[in-house]
Design an enzyme around this catalytic site. Structure first.
Site, mmCIF file in Angstrom:
data_model
loop_
_atom_site.group_PDB
_atom_site.id
_atom_site.type_symbol
_atom_site.label_atom_id
_atom_site.label_comp_id
_atom_site.label_asym_id
_atom_site.label_seq_id
_atom_site.Cartn_x
_atom_site.Cartn_y
_atom_site.Cartn_z
ATOM 1 C CD GLU A 1 40.086 37.083 41.015
ATOM 2 O OE1 GLU A 1 40.420 36.127 39.890
ATOM 3 O OE2 GLU A 1 40.859 36.957 41.786
ATOM 4 C CG HIS B 1 39.923 33.629 44.825
ATOM 5 N ND1 HIS B 1 40.744 32.760 44.253
ATOM 6 C CD2 HIS B 1 40.515 34.969 44.666
ATOM 7 C CE1 HIS B 1 41.544 33.359 43.546
ATOM 8 N NE2 HIS B 1 41.571 34.610 43.684
ATOM 9 C CG HIS C 1 46.181 35.448 45.425
ATOM 10 N ND1 HIS C 1 45.991 36.844 45.272
ATOM 11 C CD2 HIS C 1 45.074 35.127 44.516
ATOM 12 C CE1 HIS C 1 44.814 37.249 44.511
ATOM 13 N NE2 HIS C 1 44.448 36.157 44.071
ATOM 14 C CG HIS D 1 44.871 33.784 40.010
ATOM 15 N ND1 HIS D 1 43.707 33.997 39.403
ATOM 16 C CD2 HIS D 1 44.475 34.386 41.105
ATOM 17 C CE1 HIS D 1 42.840 34.830 40.167
ATOM 18 N NE2 HIS D 1 43.315 35.072 41.208
HETATM 19 MN MN MN Z 1 42.657 36.430 42.854
#
Ligand code: MN
Length: 242
Positions: free
Chosen positions: A80, A99, A101, A171
């Protein structure tokens, strides 16, 4: 290929990886990057590995334009990485991207009508509540929800717009800032605000910050070095020193 970025920036990026794990923002997954200090067309990101295990030797330079490593022999990248490259491309003001979760944030991206509005003075950067990126709008209803290519990265960056956080349905979220330390701070306090709301919402009507209160809260961010230094020390001792 040796890194051309300043060693202090690389060291901060290693600490950022460890802090985000120690604060419960990333686990085996999630990543943090910083824009290159001398070339805005590059950014630094670890190779594909758990953030808690990152050392300076694992940091790789990437091109903003392609989202690919500058060194063709670079180790395996995060799938990603296009989250980072496309946001740096769309937002010249952004110097760092996280980024993750993180668990308390997830509900606000999956419940229709829910909004992660700021409810305490440390979280004014949430503005009027982050937008939610819906991958189905861009790639249909059969994806693995990952930002696997530049096109999805571009769509995510567009959803982020000029905000500081974008939630990603089913996500996680992506957090940006004008410095690495501030991006880490915002990632931690996005999770704090989400936990706070999950506790407060069952009690009754929540009084959120007004837009003016949220904007005034930016003064708190001027003290970002205080939590950074604390979290760095805690992460270093908590992870056995590194
Ligand atoms: Mn991710």
């Amino acid at each position: 290929m040796s890194l051309s970025a300043h060693p202090d920036l690389v060291a901060d990026l290693v600490d950022a990886n460890h802090i985000l794990f120690h604060q419960g923002i990333v686990d085996a997954f999630g990543h943090v990057s910083v824009r290159h200090d001398q070339d805005p067309g590059r950014f630094l990101l670890a190779r594909n590995m758990a953030p808690a295990q990152v050392s300076a030797a694992d940091i790789v330079e990437y091109a903003v334009d392609s989202g690919e490593a500058l060194d063709p022999a670079a180790p395996r990248p995060y799938l990603e990485r296009f989250i980072h490259s496309e946001i740096y491309k769309a937002r010249p003001d952004v110097m760092a991207v996280v980024h993750n979760h993180s668990p308390a944030v997830l509900p606000f991206g999956i419940v229709k009508g829910a909004r992660l509005r700021p409810a305490c003075h440390m979280c004014g950067f949430l503005g009027e509540g982050p937008p939610v990126f819906e991958i189905r709008d861009h790639a249909g209803a059969a994806t693995d929800l990952l930002i696997r290519n530049r096109e999805l990265g571009t769509a995510l960056a567009r959803s982020l717009g000029q905000e500081r956080v974008v939630l990603m349905r089913g996500h996680g979220c992506t957090v940006v800032a004008q410095s690495l330390r501030l991006a880490v701070y915002r990632a931690v306090y996005t999770e704090v605000n989400a936990k706070l709301l999950l506790q407060a919402l069952p009690l009754g009507e929540v009084q959120y910050l007004t837009p003016e209160e949220a904007a005034a809260g930016h003064t708190t961010e001027g003290q970002v070095d205080r939590p950074w230094n604390l979290w760095k020390q805690l992460a270093r001792s908590g992870l056995g020193g590194s």
